[in-house]
Design a protein around this motif. Sequence first.
Motif, PDB file in Angstrom:
ATOM      1  N   GLN A 526       1.044  -1.252   0.193  1.00  0.00           N
ATOM      2  CA  GLN A 526       0.038   0.095  -0.126  1.00  0.00           C
ATOM      3  C   GLN A 526       0.889   1.202   0.010  1.00  0.00           C
ATOM      4  O   GLN A 526       1.962   1.210   0.154  1.00  0.00           O
ATOM      5  N   SER A 527       0.233   2.234  -0.018  1.00  0.00           N
ATOM      6  CA  SER A 527       0.835   3.759  -0.245  1.00  0.00           C
ATOM      7  C   SER A 527       0.139   4.868   0.058  1.00  0.00           C
ATOM      8  O   SER A 527      -1.010   4.791  -0.011  1.00  0.00           O
ATOM      9  N   ALA A 528       0.541   6.124   0.644  1.00  0.00           N
ATOM     10  CA  ALA A 528      -0.318   7.106   0.752  1.00  0.00           C
ATOM     11  C   ALA A 528       0.641   8.328   0.689  1.00  0.00           C
ATOM     12  O   ALA A 528       1.805   8.306   1.026  1.00  0.00           O
ATOM     13  N   THR A 529      -0.024   9.513   0.386  1.00  0.00           N
ATOM     14  CA  THR A 529       0.866  10.672   0.185  1.00  0.00           C
ATOM     15  C   THR A 529      -0.125  11.894   0.397  1.00  0.00           C
ATOM     16  O   THR A 529      -1.125  11.915   0.319  1.00  0.00           O
ATOM     17  N   VAL A 530       0.305  12.896   1.005  1.00  0.00           N
ATOM     18  CA  VAL A 530      -0.238  14.262   1.402  1.00  0.00           C
ATOM     19  C   VAL A 530       0.409  15.194   0.703  1.00  0.00           C
ATOM     20  O   VAL A 530       1.922  15.064   1.040  1.00  0.00           O
ATOM     21  N   VAL A 531       0.026  16.258   0.025  1.00  0.00           N
ATOM     22  CA  VAL A 531       0.623  17.423  -0.330  1.00  0.00           C
ATOM     23  C   VAL A 531      -0.044  18.732   0.233  1.00  0.00           C
ATOM     24  O   VAL A 531      -1.244  18.838   0.534  1.00  0.00           O
ATOM     25  N   MET A 532       0.819  19.474   1.111  1.00  0.00           N
ATOM     26  CA  MET A 532       0.268  20.547   1.757  1.00  0.00           C
ATOM     27  C   MET A 532       1.055  21.779   1.450  1.00  0.00           C
ATOM     28  O   MET A 532       2.186  21.822   0.924  1.00  0.00           O
ATOM     29  N   ASP A 533       0.398  22.986   1.304  1.00  0.00           N
ATOM     30  CA  ASP A 533       0.969  24.111   1.327  1.00  0.00           C
ATOM     31  C   ASP A 533       1.337  24.663   2.833  1.00  0.00           C
ATOM     32  O   ASP A 533       0.456  25.080   3.481  1.00  0.00           O
ATOM     33  N   TYR A 534       2.644  24.801   2.683  1.00  0.00           N
ATOM     34  CA  TYR A 534       2.964  25.096   4.224  1.00  0.00           C
ATOM     35  C   TYR A 534       2.923  26.268   4.817  1.00  0.00           C
ATOM     36  O   TYR A 534       3.040  26.413   5.978  1.00  0.00           O
ATOM     37  N   TRP A 535       2.616  27.441   4.008  1.00  0.00           N
ATOM     38  CA  TRP A 535       2.376  28.669   4.312  1.00  0.00           C
ATOM     39  C   TRP A 535       1.195  28.742   4.917  1.00  0.00           C
ATOM     40  O   TRP A 535       1.014  29.720   5.835  1.00  0.00           O
ATOM     41  N   GLY A 537      -1.284  25.920   5.684  1.00  0.00           N
ATOM     42  CA  GLY A 537      -1.493  24.544   6.249  1.00  0.00           C
ATOM     43  C   GLY A 537      -2.429  23.865   5.694  1.00  0.00           C
ATOM     44  O   GLY A 537      -3.111  22.910   6.112  1.00  0.00           O
ATOM     45  N   GLN A 538      -2.720  24.335   4.306  1.00  0.00           N
ATOM     46  CA  GLN A 538      -3.959  23.811   3.761  1.00  0.00           C
ATOM     47  C   GLN A 538      -3.286  22.530   3.018  1.00  0.00           C
ATOM     48  O   GLN A 538      -2.512  22.684   2.042  1.00  0.00           O
ATOM     49  N   ILE A 539      -4.183  21.417   3.084  1.00  0.00           N
ATOM     50  CA  ILE A 539      -3.974  20.158   2.401  1.00  0.00           C
ATOM     51  C   ILE A 539      -4.389  20.540   0.837  1.00  0.00           C
ATOM     52  O   ILE A 539      -5.542  20.709   0.514  1.00  0.00           O
ATOM     53  N   LYS A 540      -3.394  20.199  -0.048  1.00  0.00           N
ATOM     54  CA  LYS A 540      -3.896  20.473  -1.582  1.00  0.00           C
ATOM     55  C   LYS A 540      -4.097  19.203  -2.104  1.00  0.00           C
ATOM     56  O   LYS A 540      -5.041  19.291  -3.093  1.00  0.00           O
ATOM     57  N   ALA A 541      -3.913  18.014  -1.866  1.00  0.00           N
ATOM     58  CA  ALA A 541      -4.175  16.721  -2.473  1.00  0.00           C
ATOM     59  C   ALA A 541      -3.727  15.674  -1.559  1.00  0.00           C
ATOM     60  O   ALA A 541      -2.691  15.610  -0.538  1.00  0.00           O
ATOM     61  N   LEU A 542      -4.357  14.546  -1.640  1.00  0.00           N
ATOM     62  CA  LEU A 542      -4.446  13.526  -0.677  1.00  0.00           C
ATOM     63  C   LEU A 542      -4.758  12.147  -1.135  1.00  0.00           C
ATOM     64  O   LEU A 542      -5.854  12.109  -1.761  1.00  0.00           O
ATOM     65  N   VAL A 543      -4.069  11.116  -1.068  1.00  0.00           N
ATOM     66  CA  VAL A 543      -4.402   9.811  -1.288  1.00  0.00           C
ATOM     67  C   VAL A 543      -4.211   8.857  -0.127  1.00  0.00           C
ATOM     68  O   VAL A 543      -3.036   8.981   0.113  1.00  0.00           O
ATOM     69  N   GLY A 544      -5.031   8.225   0.201  1.00  0.00           N
ATOM     70  CA  GLY A 544      -4.946   7.381   1.197  1.00  0.00           C
ATOM     71  C   GLY A 544      -4.709   5.709   0.935  1.00  0.00           C
ATOM     72  O   GLY A 544      -4.456   4.960   2.055  1.00  0.00           O
ATOM     73  N   GLY A 545      -4.469   5.338  -0.208  1.00  0.00           N
ATOM     74  CA  GLY A 545      -4.208   4.127  -0.538  1.00  0.00           C
ATOM     75  C   GLY A 545      -4.150   3.708  -2.056  1.00  0.00           C
ATOM     76  O   GLY A 545      -4.632   4.525  -2.927  1.00  0.00           O
ATOM     77  N   ARG A 546      -3.551   2.806  -2.388  1.00  0.00           N
ATOM     78  CA  ARG A 546      -3.823   2.471  -3.877  1.00  0.00           C
ATOM     79  C   ARG A 546      -5.024   1.777  -4.459  1.00  0.00           C
ATOM     80  O   ARG A 546      -5.226   1.676  -5.634  1.00  0.00           O
ATOM     81  N   ASP A 547      -6.013   1.424  -3.485  1.00  0.00           N
ATOM     82  CA  ASP A 547      -7.259   1.011  -4.037  1.00  0.00           C
ATOM     83  C   ASP A 547      -8.265   2.226  -4.163  1.00  0.00           C
ATOM     84  O   ASP A 547      -9.687   2.000  -3.910  1.00  0.00           O
ATOM     85  N   ARG A 552     -12.729   1.798  -0.265  1.00  0.00           N
ATOM     86  CA  ARG A 552     -11.962   2.740   0.530  1.00  0.00           C
ATOM     87  C   ARG A 552     -11.814   2.407   1.943  1.00  0.00           C
ATOM     88  O   ARG A 552     -12.928   2.833   2.707  1.00  0.00           O
ATOM     89  N   ILE A 553     -11.187   1.422   2.396  1.00  0.00           N
ATOM     90  CA  ILE A 553     -11.516   0.707   3.879  1.00  0.00           C
ATOM     91  C   ILE A 553     -10.804   1.603   4.814  1.00  0.00           C
ATOM     92  O   ILE A 553     -11.261   1.784   5.968  1.00  0.00           O
ATOM     93  N   LEU A 554      -9.352   2.168   4.452  1.00  0.00           N
ATOM     94  CA  LEU A 554      -8.655   3.004   5.380  1.00  0.00           C
ATOM     95  C   LEU A 554      -7.948   4.007   4.532  1.00  0.00           C
ATOM     96  O   LEU A 554      -7.216   3.664   3.812  1.00  0.00           O
ATOM     97  N   ASN A 555      -8.106   5.443   5.264  1.00  0.00           N
ATOM     98  CA  ASN A 555      -7.360   6.339   4.655  1.00  0.00           C
ATOM     99  C   ASN A 555      -6.011   6.182   5.687  1.00  0.00           C
ATOM    100  O   ASN A 555      -5.657   6.772   6.552  1.00  0.00           O
ATOM    101  N   ARG A 556      -5.065   5.638   4.759  1.00  0.00           N
ATOM    102  CA  ARG A 556      -3.474   5.552   5.077  1.00  0.00           C
ATOM    103  C   ARG A 556      -2.921   6.973   5.406  1.00  0.00           C
ATOM    104  O   ARG A 556      -1.938   6.937   6.151  1.00  0.00           O
ATOM    105  N   ALA A 557      -3.555   7.923   4.709  1.00  0.00           N
ATOM    106  CA  ALA A 557      -2.677   9.213   4.794  1.00  0.00           C
ATOM    107  C   ALA A 557      -3.118   9.857   6.393  1.00  0.00           C
ATOM    108  O   ALA A 557      -2.195  10.665   6.529  1.00  0.00           O
ATOM    109  N   THR A 558      -4.197   9.467   6.698  1.00  0.00           N
ATOM    110  CA  THR A 558      -4.549  10.408   8.037  1.00  0.00           C
ATOM    111  C   THR A 558      -5.110   9.509   9.056  1.00  0.00           C
ATOM    112  O   THR A 558      -4.813  10.041  10.202  1.00  0.00           O
TER     113      THR A 558
END
Length: 970
Positions: A526-535, A537-547, A552-558
């Motif tokens: 599995q894999s997860a990624t979060v992309v955030m604007d650090y200036w 704090g706004q999350i811009k994109a997020l994927v919590g799994g390869r499925d 979507r059983i589990l949001n691995r990003a959060t």
Amino acid sequence: MDNNNNNDNKQKKKKKGSTKRTVFKSLKIFLVVFLMLSVIAGGIVIGVVLSILKDVPTIDPSKINASLDLTSTIYDANGELIEKIQAPEFRTMVKLNQMPQHLKDAFIAIEDERFIDHIGVDPKGIISSAIDNLKAGAAIRGASTITQQLARNVYLTLEKSWDRKIKEAYLALQIDKALTKDQILEAYLNRNNLGQGAYGVQEAAQTYFSKNVEDLTIAESALFAGIVKSPTKYAPYRTVSPENFDSTKHYEVGRLEILGEKYIAIYNEEAVKRQKIVLKKMLDLNKITESEYQEALNENIKENLKPGQKKIEGISSYFTDYVKTQAVDALVKRLGYTKEQAQDELFTGGLKIYSTMDVKLQRELEDIYNNFTEILVGNPEKIKAPILVDWRLNKAKDVIDEKGNIIYYSQANLFNENFELVLEKGTYEFRDNNLFIKNKKLTPYPKHIDVADYYTIDDRKNLVSHSVGSITISAENYNVSDSKEIKIGSAYLNNNKDFYRLDENGNLLISEKYFFRSKDGIVQPQSATVVMDYWTGQIKALVGGRDIEGARILNRATASQRQPGSAIKPIAAYLPALDNGYTAATPIDDIPFYYKGQLWPKNWYKGYRGIHTLRRSVEQSVNVNSVKTVESIGIQTSMAYLEKLGIISKTDPENDSFVTAKENGVRNDETLSALGLGGMTKGITPLELTAAYGAIANGGVYIEPIAFTKIEDKNGNILIDNTPKETMVVSPQVAYIMSDILRTTVSDGIAGRAKISKMAVAGKTGTTTDQADIWFAGFTPYYVSATWIGNDSPKITLTNNSGTAARLWQHIMTRMHEGLESKTSFEKPSGIVSARICTKSGKLATELCTHDPGGSAVRPEIFVKGTEPKDYCDVHVQVTIDKTNGKIANEYCPEENKVNKVFIERTPPYFPSEHNGIVPSDFQYTAPTEICDEHNQSTIIPPDPIEDDDDFYFPPLPWDNEDNDDENEN
């Protein structure tokens, strides 16, 4: 004779009068009795009616629209609709003047043709309905007016009873007195169930035709009016799962996603049959002309159907699911709602939630995850299955851990072809009609019996894990012995004859009816990624799994906490150190370290390399030096910074992932392993790591990550202005030093695979024991992001190291930065100075430092103003030796044997004899201490300082050109 006649006449008249009086008296009595009975009956009826009306809800008809449940919506960062939140109903309110006249006429014609004239109930309609129903011998026609239907829909249930009809009529009379006909009709048309979860004509227009209500044709309006009779029977389309779709029987009109599941919308012919009845009624009542009627009949509803999406296409629910979670949490914490109230408001309150999502970036990220295999391994057909997974199999081809314990059974070893659970002969027996089982496939607990999980390999050569639920048997029907033998009682077996059967080989087969099995399973790794604007704090994109294409059983990003490995080092060890007396030039000696008497930890490379600067320690991810740094600054200091960085919560410790000694005195994270190497008890999420690294990028200010900026109520009033909380962690100068160290970790260190063309990149890899988890967390001048790869079961490890995570991160961030201006450096704050330092002492370099036997030890380094070194290097020394024996020369050594060489003198000195002969790689450059035994004197020449020279040349260290990112930190 005459007298007799007269007497007879008198008697006859008397008798006749008496009869009249008797009849009149009887009639009078009857009337009295009838009236009395009528009064009694009427009283009974009135009494019954009054008793029924006692339970009628108190209403305010003037606020009838406010009582309607509304669909909440989520918007992206630009205010564009992303998703209508899935609830039992979708509803969007529109004004009556937005609705075409023929739409209103269609509903009035078929549902309540005297709507304009009656008083809320329609006596004529009731009589006509009763006559028609009597003639038909069945209830073929209802008599509820539009007003009554509105009263029922808003205030009552759908229960079919006289009680409800009486209440409905009573409420309808009240509504008709309080509201105008237009107000009633508007509320009715916004409230009616029109099938497929669409409530109200605007939502129906979007659901069936992907258009607004004002654009509906006469044919479409009549179609909607026909649905009211039975939303299930007359909805224009029905939905079937892809596996149940039959192209020979079904006509596909579109595809839908409902609660993460895929469905096919198929045409429903019954809807058009009902539509024709409505159109005929409209014609009969002169609501439409003959030509309009014919035109509407000829309109091809079948081909015009265009199911509307409840969410933006191409976007998974990972991001929006997190938005919903955060919205509920905010309503509870900030407005005092209970969790149940907050959830009800989310699903029925008509909230408008403005998310931080950048749809373009979200689509890009999801596209990458849809091509995960091809990006990381290429064509899966050319790769041995399973991809990226380092598995162990026993002889039966079950997946096992290093101790031989089964993690996943092969599907064929757990089930037969009918998916009955197979318990082998010899693992069960019957005694006194009770069933006794002791099989490794079952794990008994006091209240449930777990069934083992299994695996398959999909057509893209992914390992797919399948979960199996507990056996559905209540605790009173079984018990467990001390030896873990399960006893299932005879009474249960007798009452559930299909629970088991025996096959021809004597195996016990438990019916699949008695346990859940995940048919689709979850791809691994599995894999997860979060992309955030650090200036911001706004999350811009997020994927919590390869499925993302499936459930979507589990949001691995959060929500999935995993050990971060070396990715913890910058935030738990080195950033706190830089804020507490260390500099980027501080020397840390990579030599054997002992913890509780044991040699620990190991580095990812073999052995020890000796003295590194703090910068080099990060660049090369030196485990020993990270642990020594945490020990030096103190565990409590490290924890204090993790608190500022959002990893530890003192106010809400139960909801953070850091385990303190107070929470668990035996196994906790107040250790050098957890803080120096990332070997945490639970771990952290990609979102937490992203936000923590964001503080480094953001000049030392941690901003709590947010998924939405504001929530409005159904009237547009702001309920929550979600301004994120900010915490000053370190000064901008300290943050910049750490940022620059992470920059050279990518440019010169082991994270080279994260480089992005024409863009500054700073970051750190992370790998846990046996490569169960691999990470890369980093940032650019635009975004901060963390990427994790691993199996849902940490016992199954990966074939690839953290360089793979860095490569995926690089691919993601390259796409995230398309179209952005190139920035090859990070913004430097004031108060940063530079100096040429010696990498062995951390002090100002001397001429001797340039002659370090391992190559020049001189480097330019940056400092927070005031922390730059003032003293010159005293580690490098020049010693005159006898070249024939390498010992210190004395006056008696022949001149031709004497040479001047530069060495290093450690403080404190290192003695291999004290460490079982272990020798760090730079020990060979240690200044000799033995004097030539042929002579008796040494000459040590003091060093001369060198001038700062911008054109200074620095030969590389022996390992500078190594292309190795194979960490194994923990």
